[in-house]
Design a protein around this motif. Structure first.
Motif: not given
Length: 216
Positions: A180-208
């Motif tokens: 559950c996240e309103n908008f996953a800004y942690t993942l924004i930071e991770a993407m900016c650093c070029g990190a590969a990401i695996i995450c849950s497909n719930t709430t706002a994660m797919p949108e993020t």
């Protein structure tokens, strides 16, 4: 501006959130709803949250807007040759999350244990985030002991922005198990650093992350 969706997420009450939160969340939910109802305009951080409110409450879409959280220019990919105390822990997966009960940390540890046994990998799992509940922290450490992963999982606690920058840039991948996240800004930071990401497909994660992550 609606800055959190937690009090509205029905499943949050199934977690061990404590008596204070069980009283606090419904009150916050009422105050947030009433504020949104009376406001001239309501700003949401994600389309997910906007749709949630429009579908459940008597709020006109015409008085709402979505403004996604932007990136922090500090977070960029940095060279792996930079010296750091974390170099000795390579290779590692990274989870960045304050240790709230609904963040799904014990279940992530159990999944990591299955992966370790299946692949016999030498990966470590680093968990960066401040302790929010002694009881939940004990549940996490007990899960680590039960899965016999004391040498493979490291609880870093809260880390500095500089350390987080390095961790995102140098990890093999980021794990984000929160449901559950309103908008996953942690993942924004991770993407900016070029990190590969695996995450849950719930709430706002797919949108993020859209197509920039693998989902479970």
């Amino acid at each position: 501006w609606i800055g959190t969706i937690g009090p509205f997420w029905e499943n949050i009450y199934s977690y061990k959130i404590g008596i204070y939160k069980r009283l606090n969340y419904p009150l916050n939910k009422l105050l947030m709803y009433k504020s949104a109802e009376r406001a001239d305009h309501v700003i949401f951080e994600s389309q997910y949250t906007q749709k949630y409110f429009l579908n459940r409450y008597n709020i006109s879409k015409d008085k709402t807007s979505v403004i996604n959280i932007g990136k922090d220019d500090y977070f960029t990919n940095i060279p792996s040759t930079i010296e750091s105390d974390y170099n000795a822990l390579q290779p590692y997966a990274l989870c960045v999350s304050h240790l709230y009960p609904y963040k799904n940390i014990p279940r992530m540890i159990e999944a990591f244990a299955i992966a370790k046994r299946s692949n016999e990998s030498n990966y470590k799992l680093l968990i960066a985030g401040g302790k929010r509940s002694n009881k939940y922290h004990n549940e996490i450490t007990d899960t680590i002991k039960k899965q016999k992963l004391k040498d493979s999982i490291i609880l870093l606690g809260a880390v500095s922005k500089e350390d987080l920058h390095y961790l995102f840039s140098s990890c093999k991948f980021v794990i984000f198990p929160s449901p559950c996240e309103n908008f996953a800004y942690t993942l924004i930071e991770a993407m900016c650093c070029g990190a590969a990401i695996i995450c849950s497909n719930t709430t706002a994660m797919p949108e993020t992350c859209q197509k920039a992550a693998m989902y479970f």
